[in-house]
Design a protein around this motif. Structure first.
Motif, PDB file in Angstrom:
ATOM      1  N   VAL A  31       4.735  -0.810   0.115  1.00 35.92           N
ATOM      2  CA  VAL A  31       3.554  -0.562   0.926  1.00 35.92           C
ATOM      3  C   VAL A  31       2.399  -0.157  -0.001  1.00 35.92           C
ATOM      4  N   ILE A  32       1.297  -0.916   0.077  1.00 31.91           N
ATOM      5  CA  ILE A  32       0.127  -0.666  -0.763  1.00 31.91           C
ATOM      6  C   ILE A  32      -1.065  -0.368   0.142  1.00 31.91           C
ATOM      7  N   PHE A  56       0.221  -4.482   2.994  1.00 32.71           N
ATOM      8  CA  PHE A  56      -1.065  -3.859   2.703  1.00 32.71           C
ATOM      9  C   PHE A  56      -1.575  -3.082   3.914  1.00 32.71           C
ATOM     10  N   LEU A  57      -1.986  -1.846   3.665  1.00 35.27           N
ATOM     11  CA  LEU A  57      -2.620  -1.010   4.677  1.00 35.27           C
ATOM     12  C   LEU A  57      -4.083  -0.829   4.304  1.00 35.27           C
ATOM     13  N   SER A  58      -4.952  -0.845   5.298  1.00 32.95           N
ATOM     14  CA  SER A  58      -6.371  -0.612   5.043  1.00 32.95           C
ATOM     15  C   SER A  58      -6.592   0.852   4.698  1.00 32.95           C
ATOM     16  N   TYR A  59      -7.266   1.093   3.580  1.00 39.97           N
ATOM     17  CA  TYR A  59      -7.483   2.458   3.110  1.00 39.97           C
ATOM     18  C   TYR A  59      -8.837   2.560   2.427  1.00 39.97           C
ATOM     19  N   GLN A  71       0.921   7.085   4.176  1.00 35.88           N
ATOM     20  CA  GLN A  71       2.327   6.775   3.941  1.00 35.88           C
ATOM     21  C   GLN A  71       2.414   5.424   3.224  1.00 35.88           C
ATOM     22  N   ALA A  72       2.357   5.484   1.903  1.00 37.22           N
ATOM     23  CA  ALA A  72       2.375   4.257   1.110  1.00 37.22           C
ATOM     24  C   ALA A  72       3.075   4.510  -0.213  1.00 37.22           C
ATOM     25  N   ASP A  73       3.645   3.457  -0.782  1.00 36.43           N
ATOM     26  CA  ASP A  73       4.255   3.562  -2.106  1.00 36.43           C
ATOM     27  C   ASP A  73       3.186   3.647  -3.188  1.00 36.43           C
ATOM     28  N   ILE A  74       2.091   2.902  -2.996  1.00 38.89           N
ATOM     29  CA  ILE A  74       0.982   2.886  -3.941  1.00 38.89           C
ATOM     30  C   ILE A  74      -0.312   2.991  -3.144  1.00 38.89           C
TER      31      ILE A  74
END
Length: 322
Positions: free
Chosen positions: A94-95, A124-127, A137-140
């Protein structure tokens, strides 16, 4: 109890001091001291006896060190079993990242990553960097800012540095010949997009000796840099954007750097991840991929700099810190 804090505690013992552990891990000493203090507070017991020259374990510290080594060794063994020892890495990574940045700049290379690791899935999560990365909550987490990442238990790997500059369409520039300095932008329409930890309407520059910040306004404010860049191409106003995202528009003549590019500033990109003695293999592969892509883009921008503009030199001379 946070296993990252256990790993940090072990690192302090292994390296002999909190300052040396901070140096090796590439994190501020203040962060190490605070995390150890919070661990002691959580356990309700002093773990280290501190002197000006050395650290010594208390009885509670010795007990924690013994158990922490066992716990983390078991976790490492588990990760090696299901990750590093697999012939092909698989699973989700999860990025959290600015999606418009990923979409415009990294999509062409995502196919290469997929071809190499077909069983890995990048989610991909919007950040946006003004959000607290500890809440994601993401790996990177890709953190973009003129500043260092916020002090937290996360470790930051610097991926690359890009330049942010003031741009507008040739038509807009021709219609406003008296716009000769960033301080005048308070009286002009500005297209406001994410600026890391700063609000979108706060724009910064450096005059070679001092840092300056102004509050701008305009017809558009968006989480999407691409929208503001497109609006600038349409002549709606001035955009303060990462040059890496608009090199095509610059070289096609649809956008031009204002003020002869004198006020470009450096924007740092960091990959944030949870501190562990070992990164899982799949997360390490994804982080290495992102870093290679960002460095490739950084080199591309430097090679494609508009004629007569030394972007790298401009950024080093005008990198704001406030």
């Amino acid at each position: 109890m946070n296993t990252d804090d256990l790993a940090l505690f072990i690192a302090v013992i292994e390296y002999g001091s909190q300052s040396e552990a901070a140096r090796v891990l590439g994190i501020p000493v203040s962060k190490v001291c605070r995390r150890i203090a919070l661990l002691e507070e959580k356990l309700g017991s002093r773990l280290l006896e501190r002197t000006t020259r050395s650290l010594a374990l208390t009885e509670a510290g010795e007990a924690l060190l013994e158990r922490a080594n066992v716990i983390l060794a078991e976790i490492d063994t588990l990760e090696l079993t299901v990750g590093r020892m697999q012939q092909e890495p698989e699973g989700d990574v999860v990025i959290a990242a600015p999606i418009d940045f990923v979409n415009k700049l990294m999509v062409p290379s995502l196919r290469q990553f997929y071809d190499q690791y077909p069983k890995l899935r990048l989610k991909f999560l919007s950040y946006q960097s003004r959000q607290n990365p500890m809440d994601i909550q993401a790996d990177i987490t890709i953190f973009i800012s003129q500043f260092s990442p916020p002090d937290s238990s996360l470790v930051g790997r610097k991926l690359a540095s890009f330049q942010r500059g003031f741009l507008a369409s040739p038509e807009f520039i021709a219609a406003h010949p008296h716009l000769t300095h960033p301080r005048q932008l308070v009286d002009y329409p500005c297209l406001m997009s994410p600026k890391g930890v700063k609000p979108g309407n706060l724009w910064m520059w450096n005059d070679g000796s001092n840092d300056h910040c102004i509050e701008v306004d305009g017809p558009i404010e968006s989480e999407n840099n691409g929208l503001c860049i497109s609006a600038a191409v349409a002549g709606m106003g001035v955009v303060w954007a990462p040059l890496v995202m608009c090199m095509e528009e610059i070289h096609s003549g649809r956008l031009q750097l204002l003020f002869a590019g004198r006020y470009c500033c450096e924007v740092n990109t960091w990959g944030l991840y949870s501190y562990r003695r070992f990164l899982s293999h799949k997360v390490s592969l994804a982080l290495d991929f992102v870093q290679r892509e960002y460095q490739r883009l950084q080199q591309q921008v430097e090679q494609m700099a508009p004629e007569g503009l030394d972007i790298e030199a401009q950024g080093k001379r005008t990198s704001p810190e406030s």
